[in-house]
Design a protein around this motif. Structure first.
Motif, mmCIF file in Angstrom:
data_model
loop_
_atom_site.group_PDB
_atom_site.id
_atom_site.type_symbol
_atom_site.label_atom_id
_atom_site.label_comp_id
_atom_site.label_asym_id
_atom_site.label_seq_id
_atom_site.Cartn_x
_atom_site.Cartn_y
_atom_site.Cartn_z
ATOM 1 N N ALA A 163 0.837 -1.197 0.000
ATOM 2 C CA ALA A 163 0.000 0.000 0.000
ATOM 3 C C ALA A 163 0.876 1.252 0.000
ATOM 4 N N LYS A 164 2.040 1.163 0.632
ATOM 5 C CA LYS A 164 2.965 2.299 0.680
ATOM 6 C C LYS A 164 3.485 2.644 -0.710
ATOM 7 N N SER B 265 0.804 4.494 -2.522
ATOM 8 C CA SER B 265 0.666 5.859 -2.011
ATOM 9 C C SER B 265 1.758 6.762 -2.557
ATOM 10 N N LYS C 146 -0.927 10.456 1.274
ATOM 11 C CA LYS C 146 -0.285 10.465 2.587
ATOM 12 C C LYS C 146 0.251 9.070 2.903
ATOM 13 N N ASP C 147 1.226 9.028 3.775
ATOM 14 C CA ASP C 147 1.894 7.764 4.098
ATOM 15 C C ASP C 147 0.907 6.690 4.525
ATOM 16 N N GLN C 148 1.146 5.483 4.036
ATOM 17 C CA GLN C 148 0.327 4.338 4.390
ATOM 18 C C GLN C 148 1.223 3.248 4.960
ATOM 19 N N SER C 149 0.624 2.362 5.729
ATOM 20 C CA SER C 149 1.325 1.169 6.174
ATOM 21 C C SER C 149 1.635 0.308 4.957
ATOM 22 N N GLY D 251 -3.895 0.083 3.357
ATOM 23 C CA GLY D 251 -4.124 1.508 3.167
ATOM 24 C C GLY D 251 -5.526 1.780 2.677
ATOM 25 N N ILE E 248 -7.538 4.454 0.611
ATOM 26 C CA ILE E 248 -7.110 5.412 -0.408
ATOM 27 C C ILE E 248 -8.242 6.362 -0.790
ATOM 28 N N ALA F 56 -10.337 2.899 8.315
ATOM 29 C CA ALA F 56 -9.448 4.049 8.436
ATOM 30 C C ALA F 56 -9.370 4.539 9.882
ATOM 31 N N LEU G 221 -7.141 2.334 11.843
ATOM 32 C CA LEU G 221 -5.733 2.534 11.511
ATOM 33 C C LEU G 221 -5.141 3.732 12.243
#
Length: 235
Positions: free
Chosen positions: A13-14, A17, A23-26, A30, A32, A150, A153
């Motif tokens: 997911a990063k 992104s 924006k930063d995702q794990s 993520g 989106i 979300a 998270l």
């Protein structure tokens, strides 16, 4: 000469992104929202290494079977699974489209009940012709499910975070499965109506004595049913 596309491996997911300037995702999951994207990539061929679901919340997928409309104008849900490829090759890149989605890696759900049952969600391998067209209420359910994921998270990491996320994803996928059942059930009813109409027209053709000219063509019945010959032939 065919233009060569840049190949991109979406292995997290990063990575996704970073590609869209989100924006930063794990790396493993993520949520989106393309309206917040800072980049509009194009001319790409992407190989997915994650599961992905995208809801296109625009009225561009209005579905009609001949003269019989279906109320599928609220958006289209598109899914990808690891190993699948997608081309992004438009004349102009779309800037911040109204699209939301979820990406998650198989490592996130490994060892969870969802990880053991992912094979039952066969819609990940459906073709484009079998895209899922959501009703208004189904779109709301999908949006709420993404919001709940979300929100979770944003909570500091806890001992059972992975199990909770997997259970929330499983609930979302179960909802999508039920949406497909509804859609294909509706299509079956429409096709049945077309078949019944065909039988009536065929009987009338012979009753009126026009069979002396040979068997009627597909185009003949399509005109009677207000359908295209292609749609009638595939029903």
């Amino acid at each position: 000469m065919e233009r060569r596309l840049k190949e991109v491996k979406l292995d997290s997911a990063k990575t996704f992104s970073e590609l869209y300037g989100l924006k930063d995702q794990s790396p493993l999951i993520g949520v989106i929202d393309f309206k917040t994207a800072q980049k509009s990539p194009n001319n790409l061929e992407m190989e997915y290494g994650v599961y992905a679901l995208y809801l296109k919340d625009v009225s561009v997928c209005s579905l009609k079977y001949g003269a019989y409309p279906c109320d599928y104008t609220s958006g289209t849900l598109v899914m990808f699974a690891p190993g699948q490829r997608a081309r992004l090759d438009s004349p102009e890149a779309q800037v911040r489209p109204d699209v939301i989605g979820l990406l998650f890696h198989l490592d996130l759900i490994e060892g969870t009940p969802l990880g053991l049952t992912m094979g039952k969600y066969t819609f990940f391998s459906y073709k484009e012709a079998e895209s899922l067209h959501l009703s208004d209420s189904e779109r709301d359910i999908f949006r709420r499910a993404l919001q709940e994921i979300a929100e979770h998270l944003r909570v500091p990491a806890a001992r059972h975070t992975r199990d909770i996320l997997a259970s929330r994803i499983q609930l979302l996928l179960d909802c999508v499965n039920s949406f497909y059942v509804r859609q294909f059930g509706t299509r079956h009813a429409i096709n049945l109506k077309i078949l019944q109409n065909f039988r009536v027209q065929l009987k009338g053709f012979y009753v009126e004595g026009r069979s002396t000219n040979g068997f009627p063509s597909v185009s003949y019945f399509a005109e009677k049913a207000n359908l295209s010959p292609v749609i009638l032939a595939s029903s």
